[in-house]
Design a protein around this motif. Structure first.
Motif, PDB file in Angstrom:
ATOM      1  N   GLN A 251       0.999  -1.247  -0.200  1.00  0.00           N
ATOM      2  CA  GLN A 251       0.279   0.135   0.283  1.00  0.00           C
ATOM      3  C   GLN A 251       0.894   1.081   0.198  1.00  0.00           C
ATOM      4  O   GLN A 251       0.967   1.703  -0.595  1.00  0.00           O
ATOM      5  CB  GLN A 251      -0.667  -0.587   1.628  1.00  0.00           C
ATOM      6  N   SER A 252       1.654   1.543   0.969  1.00  0.00           N
ATOM      7  CA  SER A 252       2.671   2.015   0.984  1.00  0.00           C
ATOM      8  C   SER A 252       3.407   2.834  -0.320  1.00  0.00           C
ATOM      9  O   SER A 252       3.513   4.306  -0.798  1.00  0.00           O
ATOM     10  CB  SER A 252       3.503   2.385   2.438  1.00  0.00           C
ATOM     11  N   LYS A 253       3.985   1.595  -0.529  1.00  0.00           N
ATOM     12  CA  LYS A 253       4.481   2.250  -2.614  1.00  0.00           C
ATOM     13  C   LYS A 253       3.443   2.639  -3.814  1.00  0.00           C
ATOM     14  O   LYS A 253       3.421   3.116  -3.957  1.00  0.00           O
ATOM     15  CB  LYS A 253       4.909  -0.103  -3.256  1.00  0.00           C
ATOM     16  N   PHE A 254       2.183   1.662  -3.432  1.00  0.00           N
ATOM     17  CA  PHE A 254       1.355   2.454  -4.680  1.00  0.00           C
ATOM     18  C   PHE A 254       0.884   4.179  -3.959  1.00  0.00           C
ATOM     19  O   PHE A 254       0.872   4.637  -4.662  1.00  0.00           O
ATOM     20  CB  PHE A 254       0.452   1.675  -3.952  1.00  0.00           C
ATOM     21  N   LEU A 255       0.668   4.333  -2.548  1.00  0.00           N
ATOM     22  CA  LEU A 255       0.115   5.574  -2.058  1.00  0.00           C
ATOM     23  C   LEU A 255       1.071   6.866  -2.789  1.00  0.00           C
ATOM     24  O   LEU A 255       0.915   7.531  -3.062  1.00  0.00           O
ATOM     25  CB  LEU A 255       0.320   5.690  -1.249  1.00  0.00           C
ATOM     26  N   ARG A 256       2.647   6.318  -2.908  1.00  0.00           N
ATOM     27  CA  ARG A 256       3.427   6.862  -4.436  1.00  0.00           C
ATOM     28  C   ARG A 256       3.541   6.943  -5.050  1.00  0.00           C
ATOM     29  O   ARG A 256       3.564   8.470  -5.441  1.00  0.00           O
ATOM     30  CB  ARG A 256       4.723   6.254  -3.502  1.00  0.00           C
ATOM     31  N   LEU A 257       3.182   6.157  -5.379  1.00  0.00           N
ATOM     32  CA  LEU A 257       2.152   6.185  -7.109  1.00  0.00           C
ATOM     33  C   LEU A 257       1.024   7.404  -7.225  1.00  0.00           C
ATOM     34  O   LEU A 257       1.691   8.653  -8.150  1.00  0.00           O
ATOM     35  CB  LEU A 257       2.162   4.939  -7.412  1.00  0.00           C
ATOM     36  N   LEU A 258       0.530   7.194  -6.409  1.00  0.00           N
ATOM     37  CA  LEU A 258      -0.549   8.613  -6.706  1.00  0.00           C
ATOM     38  C   LEU A 258      -0.354   9.662  -6.151  1.00  0.00           C
ATOM     39  O   LEU A 258      -1.061  10.705  -6.299  1.00  0.00           O
ATOM     40  CB  LEU A 258      -1.882   7.395  -5.039  1.00  0.00           C
ATOM     41  N   GLN A 259       0.405  10.118  -4.816  1.00  0.00           N
ATOM     42  CA  GLN A 259       1.315  11.084  -5.057  1.00  0.00           C
ATOM     43  C   GLN A 259       2.196  11.948  -6.048  1.00  0.00           C
ATOM     44  O   GLN A 259       2.352  12.693  -5.547  1.00  0.00           O
ATOM     45  CB  GLN A 259       1.555  10.976  -2.851  1.00  0.00           C
ATOM     46  N   GLU A 260       2.853  10.825  -6.206  1.00  0.00           N
ATOM     47  CA  GLU A 260       3.851  11.565  -6.412  1.00  0.00           C
ATOM     48  C   GLU A 260       4.157  10.826  -8.246  1.00  0.00           C
ATOM     49  O   GLU A 260       5.170  11.813  -8.786  1.00  0.00           O
ATOM     50  CB  GLU A 260       5.959  11.063  -5.950  1.00  0.00           C
ATOM     51  N   ASN A 261       3.287  10.158  -8.683  1.00  0.00           N
ATOM     52  CA  ASN A 261       3.741   9.494 -10.283  1.00  0.00           C
ATOM     53  C   ASN A 261       4.480   8.923  -9.917  1.00  0.00           C
ATOM     54  O   ASN A 261       5.207   8.925 -10.879  1.00  0.00           O
ATOM     55  CB  ASN A 261       3.433  10.337 -11.444  1.00  0.00           C
ATOM     56  N   LYS A 269      17.165   0.938  -8.101  1.00  0.00           N
ATOM     57  CA  LYS A 269      17.254   2.418  -6.682  1.00  0.00           C
ATOM     58  C   LYS A 269      17.025   3.842  -7.030  1.00  0.00           C
ATOM     59  O   LYS A 269      16.825   4.679  -6.389  1.00  0.00           O
ATOM     60  CB  LYS A 269      19.128   2.357  -7.234  1.00  0.00           C
ATOM     61  N   ASP A 270      16.680   4.601  -7.845  1.00  0.00           N
ATOM     62  CA  ASP A 270      15.904   5.340  -8.690  1.00  0.00           C
ATOM     63  C   ASP A 270      14.517   5.463  -8.897  1.00  0.00           C
ATOM     64  O   ASP A 270      13.877   4.058  -9.948  1.00  0.00           O
ATOM     65  CB  ASP A 270      16.437   5.888  -9.854  1.00  0.00           C
ATOM     66  N   PRO A 271      13.566   6.144  -8.422  1.00  0.00           N
ATOM     67  CA  PRO A 271      12.230   6.534  -8.988  1.00  0.00           C
ATOM     68  C   PRO A 271      12.507   6.674 -10.929  1.00  0.00           C
ATOM     69  O   PRO A 271      12.867   6.605 -10.903  1.00  0.00           O
ATOM     70  CB  PRO A 271      12.060   7.143  -8.523  1.00  0.00           C
ATOM     71  N   ILE A 272      10.996   6.234 -10.863  1.00  0.00           N
ATOM     72  CA  ILE A 272      10.808   6.233 -12.042  1.00  0.00           C
ATOM     73  C   ILE A 272       9.515   6.943 -12.076  1.00  0.00           C
ATOM     74  O   ILE A 272       8.430   6.439 -11.688  1.00  0.00           O
ATOM     75  CB  ILE A 272      10.853   4.676 -13.075  1.00  0.00           C
ATOM     76  N   ASP A 273       9.912   8.095 -13.127  1.00  0.00           N
ATOM     77  CA  ASP A 273       8.135   8.413 -13.461  1.00  0.00           C
ATOM     78  C   ASP A 273       6.939   7.679 -14.212  1.00  0.00           C
ATOM     79  O   ASP A 273       7.718   7.382 -15.496  1.00  0.00           O
ATOM     80  CB  ASP A 273       8.540  10.215 -14.266  1.00  0.00           C
ATOM     81  N   VAL A 274       5.817   7.566 -14.158  1.00  0.00           N
ATOM     82  CA  VAL A 274       5.006   7.141 -14.729  1.00  0.00           C
ATOM     83  C   VAL A 274       3.497   8.217 -14.997  1.00  0.00           C
ATOM     84  O   VAL A 274       3.564   8.313 -13.160  1.00  0.00           O
ATOM     85  CB  VAL A 274       4.727   5.825 -14.267  1.00  0.00           C
ATOM     86  N   ASP A 275       3.404   7.434 -16.419  1.00  0.00           N
ATOM     87  CA  ASP A 275       2.117   8.871 -16.408  1.00  0.00           C
ATOM     88  C   ASP A 275       1.114   7.502 -16.593  1.00  0.00           C
ATOM     89  O   ASP A 275       1.005   7.194 -17.382  1.00  0.00           O
ATOM     90  CB  ASP A 275       1.864   9.711 -17.240  1.00  0.00           C
ATOM     91  N   VAL A 276       0.067   7.472 -15.213  1.00  0.00           N
ATOM     92  CA  VAL A 276      -0.752   6.238 -15.455  1.00  0.00           C
ATOM     93  C   VAL A 276      -1.968   7.109 -14.323  1.00  0.00           C
ATOM     94  O   VAL A 276      -2.418   7.710 -13.553  1.00  0.00           O
ATOM     95  CB  VAL A 276      -0.680   4.979 -14.738  1.00  0.00           C
ATOM     96  N   ARG A 277      -3.259   6.705 -14.451  1.00  0.00           N
ATOM     97  CA  ARG A 277      -4.592   7.347 -14.704  1.00  0.00           C
ATOM     98  C   ARG A 277      -4.924   5.728 -13.437  1.00  0.00           C
ATOM     99  O   ARG A 277      -4.817   4.793 -14.177  1.00  0.00           O
ATOM    100  CB  ARG A 277      -5.285   7.695 -15.665  1.00  0.00           C
TER     101      ARG A 277
END
Ligand SMILES: Nc1ncnc2c1ncn2[C@@H]1O[C@H](COP(=O)(O)OP(=O)(O)OP(=O)(O)O)[C@@H](O)[C@H]1O
Ligand SMILES: [Mg+2]
Length: 469
Positions: A251-261, A269-277
Motif C-alpha cells: 500500500q505504501s508504494k502504491f500511495l507514492r504512485l498516487l502522490q508522486e507519479n 535505485k531510482d524512482p521512475i516517473d510514470v504517467d498512469v491514471r
C-alpha cells in the motif's frame, strides 16, 4: 474466434507456435518477415500479435511501431532472447503488451496470450451506456434507468475526461468492472492501454513485482529486469481490482504512485516517473479495514476523493425489468440461442428476490434458464433461486461470510475462490487454536500438544490470528 498473428522469421518456431495456439482454440496466421506481418495486420485484423524482435527485413521494434501507430489498441506480445531484454522493455514502454522469452515456457506463453486477448477486448469493445436496455447491440452495456444508476452514469461522464483517481465501491457483482471500463472508454486515454490487476488473484509475494517490476538479481530467479503492470500501462489506465485486499506492505508504494507519479522497481535505485491514471474498485468495508489496521488511512483518504458507489440490486429493483430484457437478449445471442422472452409471472419472481450476488447472479440465473429452455417464454419455475441462507454468520468475518454465500450460489468470481478457501481454513484453524488455549488456560506447550503441532507453529498461528490477548 480470436485470431493470433505470429510474426517470426524462424519458420519452425512460428509454425509450432501456431499449432499450440490452434490446439487451444485460437485461429492463427503466420508471417515470416516484418513487412509481411504489417500487411497481414492490416488485412486480417488479428486480436493479438506475437512479434519476434529480430526480423530479417526490418527491426522488430520498427514493425511494432508501425502496427501500434495504426492499431493502438491491438495487444502486441514481443518475443525476445534474453540478450535483447532491454529492447523488449523499450517496446513495452512504447505500448507493447508484454514480452516472452525464447525458448518458451508453453503454459506461460498461453497465459500471456490469454491475458492479451482479454485486454484487447476490454480496450476495443467499448461499454455502452444504455439505460433503457432494449435490444442488445452486440456490445456490452450498462443498463438500468432508475435514479441511482442515472447518478452513476452522470458521475462516469464527469470523471472520465479528468485524470482523477477514481474509487468504485459496490457489492460483488454490481458492475464495478464494467463501470471502470466505461470510465476508460470515455476518457482521453481511451487509445492508450487499459491494464487490469486483481489484488486478490495474485499471491502477496508476487503482487509487488507484478505491479512494480524488478531489477535483475533482486531475488533468486530474477535473471533479467522485468517491467511491471504499472509501467506497462504508461500513458494509459490501470484498473486495480479489489484494492481493499491489497497487502499493507504494498500500500505504501502504491500511495507514492498516487502522490508522486513515480514508482520504484524492486531492487531499483531510482524512482521512475510514470504517467498512469488509476481506477480502483473494492467491495470491502474500507472504513473497517482502516479501523483494524489492515488498510492505510492516508491511502484511504487519497483514494476516496472521487468515489463512485454502485448500489446493490435489491436497492434498485426498478432496474430489474430492463436488466432482464437486456440479459435475455445478450446471453441468448452469445450462446446462439433464440431469445424466448419471459412471462410477467417469471419477471415478477425476479423482483421478489434480494440478489445477494447482484447482477452477476441475475445473469447466471437467466443463463441457466436459457440453457434449459425449450422455446416457450420463461416461466417462474425456470427462474431457480437459492433463497436459503446456507452459512450461519456466527463468528465469520462479514465479508468472508458474504463471499461464501456467493460461492455456493456459483456466482463468486473464480479468482476469489482459492483465496476464500484459504480464509475458511484459516477461520477454522483460528477457532481450534483459540479453543485449545482456552482449555489449557493459555499454556502454549499444552495447547501445542493437544493440537499435535510444534510450539513455533502454534506461535505463528497465534500471531497470525491475533489470539494473543
Ligand atoms: N448495469 C449493468 N448492466 C448490464 N450488465 C451489468 C451491469 N452491471 C453489471 N453487469 C454484468 O454483471 C456481471 C458482473 O459485473 P462486474 O464484473 O462488473 O461486477 P463487479 O462489481 O466487478 O463484481 P466482483 O466484485 O464480483 O468482481 C458482468 O457480466 C457485467 O457485464
Ligand atoms: Mg470485479
Amino acid at each position: 474466434m480470436n485470431q493470433i498473428l505470429i510474426i517470426d522469421d524462424d519458420q519452425q518456431l512460428g509454425l509450432s507456435f501456431a499449432k499450440i495456439l490452434s490446439q487451444e482454440g485460437y485461429k492463427t496466421a503466420n508471417a515470416f518477415t516484418g513487412s509481411e506481418g504489417i500487411e497481414s495486420v492490416k488485412r486480417n485484423r488479428p486480436n493479438v500479435v506475437i512479434l519476434d524482435i529480430r526480423l530479417p527485413d526490418m527491426g522488430g521494434l520498427e514493425v511494432f511501431e508501425v502496427i501500434h501507430e495504426v492499431f493502438p489498441k491491438l495487444p502486441v506480445i514481443i518475443i525476445t532472447a534474453y540478450s535483447s531484454t532491454e529492447t523488449a522493455i523499450g517496446a513495452i514502454q512504447r505500448g507493447a503488451f508484454d514480452y516472452i522469452y525464447k525458448p518458451f515456457d508453453v503454459p506461460e506463453m498461453l497465459l500471456v496470450v490469454e491475458k492479451a486477448v482479454v485486454a484487447g477486448r476490454c480496450m476495443s469493445s467499448p461499454v455502452d451506456v444504455n439505460p433503457d436496455g432494449e435490444i442488445f447491440s452486440g456490445r456490452e452495456a450498462l443498463v438500468g434507468s432508475g435514479s441511482s444508476m442515472l447518478e452513476v452514469y452522470k458521475a462516469i461522464g464527469r470523471v472520465s475526461p479528468t485524470d482523477a483517481t477514481v474509487l468504485i465501491r459496490g457489492e460483488s457483482g454490481t458492475g464495478k468492472e464494467l463501470v471502470s471500463r466505461a470510465i476508460y472508454n470515455h476518457s482521453n486515454r481511451a487509445d492508450k492501454p487499459f491494464v487490469v490487476v486483481n489484488c486478490v488473484a495474485i499471491p502477496e509475494t508476487l503482487l509487488e513485482s507484478e505491479l512494480f517490476g524488478y531489477e535483475k538479481g533482486t531475488f533468486t530467479g530474477a535473471m533479467h529486469r522485468r517491467v511491471g503492470k504499472i509501467e506497462q500501462a504508461r500513458g494509459g489506465t490501470v484498473f486495480l481490482d479489489e484494492i481493499g485486499d491489497m497487502p499493507l506492505s504494498i500500500q505504501s508504494k502504491f500511495l507514492r504512485l498516487l502522490q508522486e507519479n513515480s514508482i520504484e522497481r524492486l531492487g531499483g535505485k531510482d524512482p521512475i516517473d510514470v504517467d498512469v491514471r488509476v481506477v480502483a474498485a473494492t467491495n470491502r468495508d474500507l472504513e473497517a479495514a482502516v479501523a483494524d489496521g489492515t488498510f492505510r488511512e492516508d491511502l484511504y483518504y487519497r483514494l476516496r476523493v472521487v468515489t463512485l458507489t454502485i448500489p446493490p440490486l435489491r436497492e434498485r429493483k426498478e432496474d430489474i425489468d430492463v436488466l432482464v430484457e437486456y440479459l435475455l437478449a445478450r446471453l441468448s445471442s452469445e450462446m446462439s440461442l433464440n431469445n424466448p422472452g419471459i412471462t410477467a409471472e417469471a419477471l415478477n419472481k425476479t423482483k421478489q428476490y434480494d440478489w445477494p450476488g447482484n447482477i452477476r447472479e441475475l445473469s447466471n440465473v437467466i443463463k441457466k434458464a436459457l440453457i434449459f429452455n425449450r422455446g416457450a417464454p420463461l416461466q417462474p419455475e425456470d427462474i431457480t433461486l437459492n433463497q436459503e441462507r446456507s452459512v450461519p454468520n456466527g463468528d465469520v468475518d462479514q465479508a468472508v461470510a458474504g463471499d461464501i454465500q456467493l460461492w455456493v450460489r456459483g456466482v463468486l468470481h473464480s479468482e476469489k475462490q482459492e483465496k476464500l478457501f484459504d480464509s475458511c481454513l484459516d477461520h477454522v484453524a483460528a477457532l481450534l487454536v483459540r479453543e485449545a488455549l482456552v482449555i489449557t488456560h493459555g499454556n502454549r506447550s499444552n495447547a501445542a500438544k493437544i493440537l499435535g503441532i510444534s510450539r513455533p507453529t502454534l506461535h505463528a498461528k497465534i500471531d497470525k490470528y491475533k489470539l494473543d490477548t
